[in-house]
Motif scaffolding. Sequence first.
Motif, PDB file in Angstrom:
ATOM      1  N   ALA B 185       3.116  10.654  -2.042  1.00  0.00           N
ATOM      2  CA  ALA B 185       3.340   8.793  -2.649  1.00  0.00           C
ATOM      3  C   ALA B 185       1.157   8.651  -2.563  1.00  0.00           C
ATOM      4  O   ALA B 185       0.602   9.431  -1.738  1.00  0.00           O
ATOM      5  N   THR B 186       1.434   7.611  -3.239  1.00  0.00           N
ATOM      6  CA  THR B 186       0.025   7.744  -2.935  1.00  0.00           C
ATOM      7  C   THR B 186      -0.628   5.827  -3.764  1.00  0.00           C
ATOM      8  O   THR B 186       0.366   5.488  -4.150  1.00  0.00           O
ATOM      9  N   ALA B 187      -1.385   5.586  -2.606  1.00  0.00           N
ATOM     10  CA  ALA B 187      -0.902   3.724  -2.614  1.00  0.00           C
ATOM     11  C   ALA B 187      -2.859   3.860  -3.419  1.00  0.00           C
ATOM     12  O   ALA B 187      -3.508   3.474  -2.960  1.00  0.00           O
ATOM     13  N   PRO B 188      -2.745   3.280  -4.461  1.00  0.00           N
ATOM     14  CA  PRO B 188      -3.672   2.812  -4.861  1.00  0.00           C
ATOM     15  C   PRO B 188      -4.655   2.027  -4.927  1.00  0.00           C
ATOM     16  O   PRO B 188      -3.931   0.732  -3.994  1.00  0.00           O
ATOM     17  N   HIS B 189      -5.896   2.506  -4.492  1.00  0.00           N
ATOM     18  CA  HIS B 189      -7.076   1.271  -3.913  1.00  0.00           C
ATOM     19  C   HIS B 189      -6.247  -0.134  -4.907  1.00  0.00           C
ATOM     20  O   HIS B 189      -6.005  -0.202  -5.628  1.00  0.00           O
TER      21      HIS B 189
END
Lengths: 272, 318
Positions: B185-189
């Motif tokens: 998963a990637t939680a964008p800035h």
Amino acid sequence: MSQKTGTPLNILVLVKHVPDVQFERHLLPNGHRLDRQDSVLSELDEYAIEAALALAESRGGEKGGNHVTALTMGPAGAANAVKKSLQMGASAGVHISDAALEGSDAGATSLVLATAIKHLGGFDVVLTGMASTDAETSLVPAQLAERLGLAQLTNLSAVELDDANIITATRMGEDGAQTLSAPLPVLISVTDQANEPRYPNFRGILAAKKKKITTLSLAELGIEASTVGTAGSGTRVLDAAPHEPRSAGEIITDSGQAGLALVDFLADAKLI
Amino acid sequence: MLKILVYIHAPAQTPTKGQRELLALAASLGEAAVVLGDNADDAARAGLHGAGATAFYGAVTPEQLRGELIAPAVSLLVAAVRAAGADAVLLPNTMEGREIAARAAVRLDSGVITDAVAVDQELNVTKSVLAGSYTVRARITRGPALITLKANSVQPAEAQDSGAQVPPVQTLELGESGPAARITATAPHIASGRPELSEARFVVAGGRGVDGDFGPVEDLADALGAAVGASRAATDAGWIDHSAQVGQTGVTVSPQLYISAGISGAIQQKAGMQSAKYIVAINKDPDAPIFEIADLGIIGDLASVLPQAAAEIRRRQG
Ligand SMILES: Cc1cc2nc3c(=O)[nH]c(=O)nc-3n(C[C@H](O)[C@H](O)[C@H](O)COP(=O)(O)OP(=O)(O)OC[C@H]3O[C@@H](n4cnc5c(N)ncnc54)[C@H](O)[C@@H]3O)c2cc1C
């Protein structure tokens, strides 16, 4: 190195003895080497030791058969970094010491460390700090993953290991916070966000006196001297010049108008 | 003419300032080709082309680059170096840029130099070491030179509409890139609308002295068009996201102007900001170490100095 649920872990933590960042640091005029007097355990490595101990403790610690080995490479004094790791709770230490290592860059350093890690063998986790506080390149952890053929989980702000030996971790990437997953064995580096390193207590300091530090030479590792040190490095320093230290400029005390003085300063410097 | 590759980690609709710096430096050294760390559509490639890219290399399977950490990007870069016969590779001096360079150097049996601020025609690299206390010149002695460039080091290339045909992407097989962590998963800035901290011309930073309220820091930042930074004390307290941390274990910045408010100036904080052109410090404590490196030091309460400065800037701008 397949693992059964909850089996004991064999962890290697890499530590480095570096000049204390709280004092002025110097390059020696001859060969542009760092003056390594007044060195201490790199403060960023304390987070790696803490992470190693926490992983071992999650499986029952030393009594549960878990093993944390601290490994360093460096001149005679570098053994102090291993000693401090033993005081914090590592079970054993290894010190690679050889005159031919002087001047090794990141590539040569990672070659020696990877060779030693294979020589010692059998690690489930290889742990490092996010960077050394002297060279500050952060290259060695990634190079170790490459040389050892391990999944790279670097610059982690959180690490967890489940019973099925899967690591779940978080890191702040360029694109945002990444969640990572990999089965053991792995290479991990942790940041100063990962934990709060413990201080060695009195018992730890006493216990460390009985723990063993093994010394390894290049010959024992089967490494040719020409592949390390200045000769084996892929980079070379041409010259080095001390920076004029920044000096204090004007200092004013606010008596109600300092915000305006700040803007005048910006205008004078042509920033606005 | 030297063959230079520029590694673009995240191609965007318009190239970022940092990417345009890499392209400008590459073009000053030789022929600049781009390695695409992710998919780049026509618009993204036209932007990079306009900023100086003369050729593109990409992965046959770009989704691999997004799904696994670092290892596939290393395979792509190494394949591109071989395909292009590159003399040097320029990468951003980010965590990813350094890691990719580090591993590529092992596969190519070459050397890496990080934190470059200049590279000359002989590929000699200038950088500063020991938290800015020395300037060092160094070079790579074997293999293609792998160099990571600090942001705000060179004049960025102007992004122009080249008019000319945008070159196609030469796609490369990544092959077996070895064990890697999966990115699940990637939680964008969260986009703040402010400039990117590492590339910003101006930074306004707050520390423990803001006492939980970043309002005055953000307000002055917005009046100046600046990025917002912070000390570790402020990010640890949870007053602002960790991505705003400036220093040894945070972001390194070298802006034109760094305004430090309510920050004592610990060595780890200074390590990340002391190469700023101008430093202005606001601190209640006349003995705060930050004053030793400030071009303008204001002994005072940030809660009154910052709003007054922000209002005055807005007044002068009319
Ligand atoms: C391994 C390690 C890594 C680290 N990495 C970093 C890093 O990357 N970046 C970083 O910043 N720190 C880092 N630190 C922490 C660093 O050592 C300091 O603890 C930290 O920078 C202190 O933050 P500060 O200046 O905001 O807080 P403090 O040192 O508490 O200073 C607060 C200052 O605010 C002033 N003040 C208070 N109220 C006001 C007011 N109303 N108006 C004006 N001034 C006021 C005070 O006089 C004081 O000088 C690291 C530490 C370690 C051990």
